[in-house]
Design a protein around this motif. Structure first.
Motif, short mmCIF file in Angstrom:
data_model
loop_
_atom_site.label_atom_id
_atom_site.label_comp_id
_atom_site.label_asym_id
_atom_site.label_seq_id
_atom_site.Cartn_x
_atom_site.Cartn_y
_atom_site.Cartn_z
N PHE A 104 -22.56 -13.43 14.32
CA PHE A 104 -22.18 -12.05 13.63
C PHE A 104 -23.28 -11.52 13.32
N ASP A 105 -23.23 -9.97 13.32
CA ASP A 105 -24.17 -9.39 12.57
C ASP A 105 -23.64 -9.23 11.01
N ASP A 106 -24.55 -9.01 10.12
CA ASP A 106 -24.24 -9.03 8.73
C ASP A 106 -23.04 -7.73 8.33
N ILE A 107 -22.89 -6.88 8.98
CA ILE A 107 -21.89 -6.13 8.87
C ILE A 107 -21.34 -5.79 10.53
N PHE A 108 -19.92 -5.71 10.53
CA PHE A 108 -19.38 -5.73 11.87
C PHE A 108 -17.96 -4.88 11.76
N MET A 109 -17.49 -4.63 12.81
CA MET A 109 -16.54 -3.74 12.97
C MET A 109 -15.09 -4.55 13.11
N GLY A 110 -13.77 -4.24 12.97
CA GLY A 110 -12.66 -4.92 13.31
C GLY A 110 -11.46 -3.90 13.09
N PRO A 111 -10.39 -3.93 13.95
CA PRO A 111 -9.08 -3.27 13.67
C PRO A 111 -8.30 -3.90 12.42
N GLN A 112 -7.74 -2.81 11.82
CA GLN A 112 -6.83 -3.04 10.56
C GLN A 112 -5.54 -2.48 10.73
N SER A 113 -4.33 -2.93 10.55
CA SER A 113 -3.15 -2.12 11.00
C SER A 113 -1.98 -2.94 10.12
N ARG A 114 -1.81 -2.36 8.82
CA ARG A 114 -0.85 -3.24 8.10
C ARG A 114 -0.55 -2.26 6.76
N TYR A 115 0.72 -2.38 6.19
CA TYR A 115 1.09 -2.07 5.24
C TYR A 115 0.84 -2.57 3.61
N THR A 116 0.51 -3.96 3.90
CA THR A 116 0.22 -4.73 2.69
C THR A 116 -0.94 -5.35 2.87
N TYR A 142 0.85 -1.29 0.08
CA TYR A 142 0.14 -0.02 0.17
C TYR A 142 1.03 1.27 -0.05
N GLU A 143 0.28 2.27 -0.58
CA GLU A 143 1.05 3.69 -0.46
C GLU A 143 1.25 4.20 1.03
N GLN A 144 -0.04 3.80 1.66
CA GLN A 144 0.07 4.12 3.21
C GLN A 144 -0.44 3.18 3.88
N LYS A 145 0.00 3.49 5.52
CA LYS A 145 -0.64 2.32 6.18
C LYS A 145 -2.15 1.98 6.20
N LEU A 146 -2.55 0.92 6.09
CA LEU A 146 -4.00 0.78 6.25
C LEU A 146 -4.28 0.65 7.92
N PHE A 147 -5.00 1.43 8.28
CA PHE A 147 -4.91 1.74 9.93
C PHE A 147 -6.33 2.35 10.29
N GLY A 148 -6.75 1.45 11.18
CA GLY A 148 -8.26 2.05 11.71
C GLY A 148 -9.23 0.92 11.78
N ILE A 149 -10.63 1.15 12.31
CA ILE A 149 -11.49 0.45 12.49
C ILE A 149 -12.26 0.36 11.41
N TYR A 150 -12.60 -0.89 10.67
CA TYR A 150 -13.28 -0.67 9.56
C TYR A 150 -14.61 -1.77 9.60
N PRO A 151 -15.79 -1.25 8.92
CA PRO A 151 -16.77 -2.04 8.78
C PRO A 151 -16.61 -3.17 7.76
N GLN A 152 -17.00 -4.38 8.02
CA GLN A 152 -16.91 -5.50 7.17
C GLN A 152 -18.25 -6.23 6.94
N ARG A 153 -18.38 -6.77 5.80
CA ARG A 153 -19.59 -7.40 5.48
C ARG A 153 -19.62 -8.79 5.22
N LEU A 154 -20.34 -9.77 5.87
CA LEU A 154 -20.13 -11.02 5.73
C LEU A 154 -20.64 -11.48 4.13
#
Length: 308
Positions: free
Chosen positions: A182-194, A160-172
């Protein structure tokens, strides 16, 4: 744990179609209970923090869980005392003839390196190959997920050009028993450069279980249900991203504020919106591997051979 139901109970067939474990009375009276055995390959620099995070998640099961900790001897561990490692961690040579219900492979701060240039890559490959025959299920986290996808399924990572960093909604995307509740949409932390090159995913090998429209796939599972790939960090504490951000700032890195995370300009107020999902996922996983694993762990390689 499974629900004991008579064979002709009307709801039993419905529950079985939903992959909910329901057993007949005869099997229930013959069941033997044993401890569930897990192995944790901890590749994170601060091993004690990661130990606490993951043990907290697996400790909610009514089962007794025996956990072994695995180290890679080809790497010099700079952030954890040698005494801690020698006292509590095993080498691959010490466990290679053993079998486990489940294995967890953590992330590691080596994302910007090609896999083959990581100093412990060859040793990790041995562990990953062993895991396909000597464990019922493997959870791969963040870089560990990218490493597993690359080694087992030839899915390469992308920078990635920049670090992927934060709390992102995800859909099953699909229904899967590990995400029951799980709910159909749930949140989760992401912290990665790739990330991963999704164009290389073969549908006969892998399923994208959850995704985000902006960042793509976040959770994948192999079609035989053996390998689970979590590109994020369900195990993170409430303040984990805060500590990462402040650390990056001290190092002079151009890391942006984690998205959907801080609630105040003082960068102190955070609401944890993923803790319940994290506990539910690991609870589902522990129940799953316990039901799928033979009572005698040494029978796992024979069962895996039949499924391959």
């Amino acid at each position: 744990m499974p629900i004991k139901l008579p064979n002709d109970f009307p709801a039993k067939s419905v529950l079985e179609k939903e992959d909910i474990f329901a057993i007949e009375e005869k099997r229930a009276t013959q069941q033997d209970i044993r401890p569930l055995r897990l192995l944790l390959l901890n590749l994170m620099p601060n091993k004690i923090d990661t130990e606490i995070q993951l043990l907290r998640l697996i400790s909610q099961s009514p089962l007794q869980i025996d956990v072994d900790f695995l180290k890679l001897v080809s790497h010099t561990h700079k952030n954890t005392s040698p005494n801690h490692l020698s006292k509590f961690y095993l080498s691959f040579e010490e466990i290679k003839n053993a079998c486990y219900d489940g294995l967890i492979i953590t992330g590691a701060p080596v994302e910007t390196l090609p896999f083959e240039e990581v100093d412990y890559w060859q040793e990790l490959v041995k562990v990953m190959d062993w895991s396909q025959t000597n464990t019922t299920s493997v959870i791969h986290i963040c870089w560990g997920a990218q490493a597993g996808l690359y080694h087992h399924y030839k899915v390469e990572k992308i920078q990635y050009e920049q670090k992927l960093f934060g709390i992102y909604p995800q859909r099953l995307n699909i229904s899967h028993r590990l995400f029951r509740g799980f709910d159909d949409i749930f949140m989760g932390p992401q912290s990665r450069y790739t990330g991963i090159d999704e164009s290389q995913i073969q549908e006969e090998q892998l399923r994208i279980v959850a995704a985000n429209d902006e960042i793509g796939a976040t959770i994948l599972i192999s079609t035989d249900d053996h390998n689970i790939f979590l590109l994020g960090h369900f195990e993170y504490d409430t303040d984990s991203l805060q500590r990462e951000y402040l650390r990056d700032q001290q190092r002079g890195l151009a890391t942006k504020l984690p998205v959907n995370y801080f609630e105040d300009e003082g960068l102190t107020k955070v609401t944890n919106c993923w803790r319940g999902n994290a506990h539910l996922l690991y609870h589902n996983w522990l129940n799953d591997v316990y039901q799928m694993t033979p009572y005698h762990l040494e029978d796992i390689p024979k069962l895996r051979a039949k499924k391959s």
